[in-house]
Design an enzyme around this catalytic site. Structure first.
Site, PDB file in Angstrom:
ATOM      1  N   GLU A 133       0.875  -1.175   0.000  1.00 22.39           N
ATOM      2  CA  GLU A 133       0.000   0.000   0.000  1.00 22.39           C
ATOM      3  C   GLU A 133       0.905   1.216   0.000  1.00 22.39           C
ATOM      4  OE1 GLU A 133      -3.758  -2.038   2.321  1.00 22.39           O
ATOM      5  OE2 GLU A 133      -2.416  -0.738   3.453  1.00 22.39           O
TER       6      GLU A 133
ATOM      7  N   GLU B  19       6.220  29.603  -0.159  1.00 22.99           N
ATOM      8  CA  GLU B  19       5.830  29.173   1.189  1.00 22.99           C
ATOM      9  C   GLU B  19       6.475  30.040   2.270  1.00 22.99           C
ATOM     10  OE1 GLU B  19       3.613  27.169   2.449  1.00 22.99           O
ATOM     11  OE2 GLU B  19       2.944  26.204   0.602  1.00 22.99           O
TER      12      GLU B  19
ATOM     13  N   SER C 188       8.581   9.212   4.892  1.00 21.41           N
ATOM     14  CA  SER C 188       8.150   7.928   5.455  1.00 21.41           C
ATOM     15  C   SER C 188       8.286   6.848   4.386  1.00 21.41           C
ATOM     16  CB  SER C 188       6.700   8.040   5.938  1.00 21.41           C
ATOM     17  OG  SER C 188       6.314   6.863   6.603  1.00 21.41           O
TER      18      SER C 188
ATOM     19  N   GLU D  54       6.494  10.825  -0.532  1.00 24.00           N
ATOM     20  CA  GLU D  54       6.649  12.266  -0.332  1.00 24.00           C
ATOM     21  C   GLU D  54       8.130  12.639  -0.240  1.00 24.00           C
ATOM     22  OE1 GLU D  54       5.185  15.886   2.559  1.00 24.00           O
ATOM     23  OE2 GLU D  54       5.581  13.940   3.467  1.00 24.00           O
TER      24      GLU D  54
ATOM     25  N   GLU E 252      -6.366  29.962   3.607  1.00 27.72           N
ATOM     26  CA  GLU E 252      -7.581  30.202   4.408  1.00 27.72           C
ATOM     27  C   GLU E 252      -7.796  29.170   5.501  1.00 27.72           C
ATOM     28  OE1 GLU E 252     -11.157  28.195   1.794  1.00 27.72           O
ATOM     29  OE2 GLU E 252     -10.657  30.288   1.397  1.00 27.72           O
TER      30      GLU E 252
END
Length: 177
Positions: free
Chosen positions: A34, A88, A110, A116, A135
């Site tokens: 997975e 950012e 991870s 990622e 927001e």
């Protein structure tokens, strides 16, 4: 090496996609993997002329509490990591750098379940302009002396992996100079 035999997307979210794949193992057996797919992210250490580092504290729903972190965020669709880091940093802290950000590599958050990739940057000669929070983002910004932030990372007070990695990477670089 593992070879994908088949797979299916089992979740298609705003931030992640989750896949369940059947794979052929080195020994000829099969297994299931997975995998969480993520567009990637950036993390920025902004250090001013007084060796103060801008950090943000924000509530992290998955953990059910606030964490102290370096400014960071997801890549937008098709966005280059460097551009995302500049964006950012300004959005979360209101800071811009008068010189190019220094890329300090990347980390994987991870590796057992997720692809990622977080790109790490150092911003120096920073100055304040204005924040532009998303927001759904509620941040508290503060400045911490670099040495104290190192101590916080080493003691476990800072628990965010990308923050620990980037702060200790910068400390190691400084120790070599």
């Amino acid at each position: 090496m593992e070879k994908k035999i088949s797979g299916e997307m089992i979740f298609d979210g705003k931030v992640i996609k989750v896949y369940r794949d059947s794979v052929l193992l080195e020994n000829g057996k099969t297994s299931v993997r997975e995998v969480v797919r993520h567009k990637g992210a950036v993390c920025i250490a902004a250090i001013d002329e007084n060796d103060m580092v801008s950090v943000v504290t924000q509530y992290r729903y998955a953990l059910g509490r606030e964490l102290c972190e370096l400014p960071a965020g997801k890549l937008e669709e098709g966005e280059e990591p460097y551009s995302a880091a500049v964006r950012e940093l300004r959005e979360e802290t209101g800071l811009v750098s008068d010189k190019p950000l220094l890329p300090l590599g990347r980390i994987y958050s991870s590796v057992g379940i997720c692809d990622e990739c977080i790109y790490l940057y150092l911003a120096e000669d920073v100055r304040f302009t204005a924040t532009d929070f998303d927001e759904d983002e509620f941040l508290t910004i503060k400045k911490v002396p670099f040495e104290k932030l190192c101590d916080m990372a080493l003691s476990g007070e800072i628990e965010d992996a990308k923050t620990v990695a980037l702060i200790l990477k910068i400390a190691a670089m400084r120790a070599r100079n």
